[in-house]
Design an enzyme around this catalytic site. Structure first.
Site, PDB file in Angstrom:
ATOM      1  N   GLY A  16      29.717  -3.390  14.804  1.00  0.00           N
ATOM      2  CA  GLY A  16      30.711  -4.115  14.004  1.00  0.00           C
ATOM      3  C   GLY A  16      30.225  -5.533  13.742  1.00  0.00           C
ATOM      4  N   ARG A  84      21.459  10.666  16.626  1.00  0.00           N
ATOM      5  CA  ARG A  84      22.602  11.532  16.302  1.00  0.00           C
ATOM      6  C   ARG A  84      22.959  11.346  14.835  1.00  0.00           C
ATOM      7  NH1 ARG A  84      27.986  11.867  17.615  1.00  0.00           N
ATOM      8  NH2 ARG A  84      28.418  13.922  18.469  1.00  0.00           N
ATOM      9  N   ASP A 120      27.116  -3.503  22.836  1.00  0.00           N
ATOM     10  CA  ASP A 120      26.573  -2.549  23.809  1.00  0.00           C
ATOM     11  C   ASP A 120      26.069  -1.260  23.150  1.00  0.00           C
ATOM     12  OD1 ASP A 120      29.162  -1.835  23.223  1.00  0.00           O
ATOM     13  OD2 ASP A 120      29.654  -1.158  25.240  1.00  0.00           O
ATOM     14  N   GLY A 121      26.755  -0.780  22.078  1.00  0.00           N
ATOM     15  CA  GLY A 121      26.324   0.451  21.411  1.00  0.00           C
ATOM     16  C   GLY A 121      24.938   0.311  20.796  1.00  0.00           C
ATOM     17  N   THR A 142      29.388  -9.879  19.684  1.00  0.00           N
ATOM     18  CA  THR A 142      30.648  -9.150  19.540  1.00  0.00           C
ATOM     19  C   THR A 142      31.811 -10.123  19.665  1.00  0.00           C
ATOM     20  OG1 THR A 142      32.207  -7.587  20.550  1.00  0.00           O
ATOM     21  CG2 THR A 142      30.548  -8.457  22.005  1.00  0.00           C
ATOM     22  N   ILE A 143      32.829  -9.893  18.852  1.00  0.00           N
ATOM     23  CA  ILE A 143      34.027 -10.731  18.976  1.00  0.00           C
ATOM     24  C   ILE A 143      34.748 -10.425  20.292  1.00  0.00           C
ATOM     25  CG2 ILE A 143      34.420 -10.961  16.487  1.00  0.00           C
ATOM     26  CD1 ILE A 143      36.806  -8.967  16.881  1.00  0.00           C
ATOM     27  N   ASP A 144      34.479  -9.237  20.865  1.00  0.00           N
ATOM     28  CA  ASP A 144      35.231  -8.814  22.058  1.00  0.00           C
ATOM     29  C   ASP A 144      34.833  -9.596  23.313  1.00  0.00           C
ATOM     30  OD1 ASP A 144      36.221  -6.880  20.340  1.00  0.00           O
ATOM     31  OD2 ASP A 144      34.787  -5.366  20.998  1.00  0.00           O
ATOM     32  N   ASP A 146      32.711  -8.906  25.554  1.00  0.00           N
ATOM     33  CA  ASP A 146      32.797  -8.022  26.723  1.00  0.00           C
ATOM     34  C   ASP A 146      31.446  -7.593  27.285  1.00  0.00           C
ATOM     35  OD1 ASP A 146      31.999  -6.430  24.631  1.00  0.00           O
ATOM     36  OD2 ASP A 146      33.537  -4.902  24.877  1.00  0.00           O
ATOM     37  N   MET A 186      42.390  -7.717  18.366  1.00  0.00           N
ATOM     38  CA  MET A 186      41.311  -6.797  18.748  1.00  0.00           C
ATOM     39  C   MET A 186      40.805  -7.122  20.157  1.00  0.00           C
ATOM     40  SD  MET A 186      39.026  -6.235  15.350  1.00  0.00           S
ATOM     41  CE  MET A 186      39.465  -5.002  14.139  1.00  0.00           C
ATOM     42  N   GLY A 187      39.680  -6.516  20.513  1.00  0.00           N
ATOM     43  CA  GLY A 187      39.081  -6.784  21.825  1.00  0.00           C
ATOM     44  C   GLY A 187      38.651  -5.539  22.566  1.00  0.00           C
ATOM     45  N   ARG A 188      38.952  -4.374  21.970  1.00  0.00           N
ATOM     46  CA  ARG A 188      38.606  -3.085  22.603  1.00  0.00           C
ATOM     47  C   ARG A 188      39.155  -3.009  24.029  1.00  0.00           C
ATOM     48  NH1 ARG A 188      32.769  -0.506  22.463  1.00  0.00           N
ATOM     49  NH2 ARG A 188      32.301  -2.416  23.532  1.00  0.00           N
ATOM     50  N   GLU A 239      44.772  -4.883  21.608  1.00  0.00           N
ATOM     51  CA  GLU A 239      44.852  -3.496  21.112  1.00  0.00           C
ATOM     52  C   GLU A 239      44.667  -2.475  22.240  1.00  0.00           C
ATOM     53  OE1 GLU A 239      41.680  -2.974  18.256  1.00  0.00           O
ATOM     54  OE2 GLU A 239      40.131  -3.488  19.704  1.00  0.00           O
ATOM     55  N   HIS A 289      40.901  -6.828  10.974  1.00  0.00           N
ATOM     56  CA  HIS A 289      39.532  -7.287  10.678  1.00  0.00           C
ATOM     57  C   HIS A 289      39.449  -8.727  10.194  1.00  0.00           C
ATOM     58  CE1 HIS A 289      39.067  -2.997  11.124  1.00  0.00           C
ATOM     59  NE2 HIS A 289      37.801  -3.247  11.378  1.00  0.00           N
ATOM     60  N   GLN A 291      39.857 -10.948  12.038  1.00  0.00           N
ATOM     61  CA  GLN A 291      39.189 -11.568  13.202  1.00  0.00           C
ATOM     62  C   GLN A 291      37.676 -11.479  13.107  1.00  0.00           C
ATOM     63  OE1 GLN A 291      41.829 -10.319  16.919  1.00  0.00           O
ATOM     64  NE2 GLN A 291      42.100  -8.973  15.167  1.00  0.00           N
ATOM     65  N   ARG A 292      37.173 -10.555  12.282  1.00  0.00           N
ATOM     66  CA  ARG A 292      35.716 -10.394  12.191  1.00  0.00           C
ATOM     67  C   ARG A 292      35.133 -11.080  10.966  1.00  0.00           C
ATOM     68  NH1 ARG A 292      34.932  -4.471  13.823  1.00  0.00           N
ATOM     69  NH2 ARG A 292      33.760  -4.313  11.894  1.00  0.00           N
TER      70      ARG A 292
HETATM   71  O1  F6P Z   1      33.908  -4.290  18.751  1.00  0.00           O
HETATM   72  C1  F6P Z   1      34.424  -5.058  17.694  1.00  0.00           C
HETATM   73  C2  F6P Z   1      35.695  -4.438  17.161  1.00  0.00           C
HETATM   74  O2  F6P Z   1      36.195  -5.275  16.138  1.00  0.00           O
HETATM   75  C3  F6P Z   1      36.769  -4.164  18.209  1.00  0.00           C
HETATM   76  O3  F6P Z   1      37.473  -5.322  18.602  1.00  0.00           O
HETATM   77  C4  F6P Z   1      37.603  -3.127  17.500  1.00  0.00           C
HETATM   78  O4  F6P Z   1      38.248  -2.311  18.444  1.00  0.00           O
HETATM   79  C5  F6P Z   1      36.588  -2.330  16.712  1.00  0.00           C
HETATM   80  O5  F6P Z   1      35.435  -3.160  16.595  1.00  0.00           O
HETATM   81  C6  F6P Z   1      37.050  -1.946  15.332  1.00  0.00           C
HETATM   82  O6  F6P Z   1      36.092  -1.140  14.737  1.00  0.00           O
HETATM   83  P1  F6P Z   1      36.105  -0.709  13.193  1.00  0.00           P
HETATM   84  O7  F6P Z   1      35.520  -1.858  12.415  1.00  0.00           O
HETATM   85  O8  F6P Z   1      35.251   0.512  13.135  1.00  0.00           O
HETATM   86  O9  F6P Z   1      37.528  -0.472  12.801  1.00  0.00           O
END
Ligand code: F6P
Length: 365
Positions: A16, A84, A120-121, A142-144, A146, A186-188, A239, A289, A291-292
């Site tokens: 992301g 994959r 991390d992914g 990452t914005i999270d 984490d 957000m924040g996973r 979330e 989004h 936030q991103r």
């Molecule tokens: O890891 C960043 C993040 O914005 C998380 O906070 C959120 O859960 C996820 O990505 C949202 O993903 P997508 O852009 O696929 O909706």
């Protein structure tokens, strides 16, 4: 020019997006060119570009003027994974391992190393490619916030600015209408954005994944505010927050993605449940989004630039398998394997949580 172990590298922004990615791209390209004479090749749309051989050389001129721009000029993807790759076989979706082809693409382009800017992914995929012979160096984003191995990731501060601004704005309308305003952020699986924006914006209730909550306790807390003549309340909910004994709210699943779960929905649930228990009207806002997106904060521009410069130095030194990280005030590096092995989540007993409790903030405990 300073000596370097590698002369030509690929640069990828995966996962992301977040504010500050362009600042890293700019810092890597300029430092590589000016300090070490390393050629940088930009890979399009995350690992998709490696799989499909979409790449272009990046010169300092190509990255001029992008420091303050949100997103990434390279494009990104949080679905594409060379190990994959989905394909349609007679109407049925199957997955193929195209990692050998992806590595061959890199080799054909003369890339001696891959610089992966990701969470991390993407870093885990990078590590797997390295195990198959393609050297990798990482930059965490990452914005999270984490990622276990760094004190902070860039992107977090910008997301926090956006979330805090939202709390401030909800405050004024909540007070005017004597309402209950719930903001879902957000924040996973980590509550950093909710906790920090809640503190910064003076929220009355903060709900985070690390502290399962009792909705009745939240209602009681808000009721008490009412008894003291405070006729509005702000709730910030991550979330990933969960009621005690309940499950996380999943909005959708994205099967191709490294983490297929997309969280969402808890904000509306909290607003509805509180409205049932209280006399005030409740409204839920999902910040999503926003936030991103947008320009990185000054702090993220600085951190992303420092990460980019240090990453270029790691390339020159040949510190393969390492990821740049912030520890205290210093940027150093840690092995990627260690970096992706654990998530950094909020400690419910930490000073920052205690500070919020000291102010009477309710965590629904
Ligand atoms: O890891 C960043 C993040 O914005 C998380 O906070 C959120 O859960 C996820 O990505 C949202 O993903 P997508 O852009 O696929 O909706």
């Amino acid at each position: 020019m300073k000596p370097t172990k590698h002369k030509r590298i690929g640069l990828i922004t995966g996962g992301g997006d977040c504010p500050g990615l362009n600042a890293v791209v700019r810092a890597v390209v300029k430092t590589c060119a000016y300090e070490y004479g390393i050629d940088v090749v930009g890979i399009q749309d995350g690992y998709w570009g490696l799989i499909h051989d979409r790449m272009r050389p990046l010169e300092p001129d190509d990255v001029s003027g992008i420091l303050s721009r949100g997103g990434t000029i390279l494009g990104s993807s949080n679905r594409d994974n060379p190990f994959r790759v989905p394909e349609d076989v007679g109407g049925e979706k199957r997955f193929r391992d195209l990692s050998d082809a992806a590595i061959k693409n890199a080799q054909r382009r003369g890339l001696e190393l891959l610089l992966v800017v990701g969470g991390d992914g993407s870093l885990t995929i990078g590590y797997q490619l390295m195990e198959k012979g393609l050297p990798v160096i990482g930059v965490p984003k990452t914005i999270d916030n984490d990622l276990g191995a760094t004190d902070v990731t860039f992107g977090f501060d910008s997301a926090l600015v956006t979330a805090t601004e939202a709390v401030d704005k909800l405050h004024t309308t909540a007070a005017s209408h004597h309402r209950l305003m719930v903001l879902e952020v957000m924040g996973r699986y980590a509550g950093w954005i909710a906790l920090s924006a809640g503190l910064a914006g003076g929220a009355h209730v903060i709900l985070i994944p690390e502290i399962p909550f009792d909705i009745e306790k939240c209602a009681q807390h808000i009721r008490q505010r009412g008894y003291h003549g405070r006729n509005f309340a702000i709730v910030v909910v991550a979330e990933g927050a969960t009621p005690i004994g309940g499950e996380m709210f999943v909005e959708r699943t994205v099967p191709d993605s490294t983490d297929s779960v997309r969280l969402g929905g808890i904000g509306r649930w909290v607003a509805e449940e509180l409205e049932k228990r209280l006399e005030w009207e409740a409204r839920a806002t999902v910040l999503g989004h926003l936030q991103r997106g947008g320009a990185p904060s000054p702090q993220d521009r600085v951190l992303a630039t420092r990460f980019g410069v240090e990453a270029a130095r790691l390339v020159a030194e040949g510190k393969v398998g390492h990821m740049v990280a912030l520890h205290g005030t210093e940027v150093d590096s840690v092995p990627i394997k260690e970096a992706v092995s654990y998530l950094r989540r909020v400690d419910p007993k930490s000073q920052i949580v205690e500070a919020a409790r000291a102010l009477g903030t309710c965590f629904g405990e």
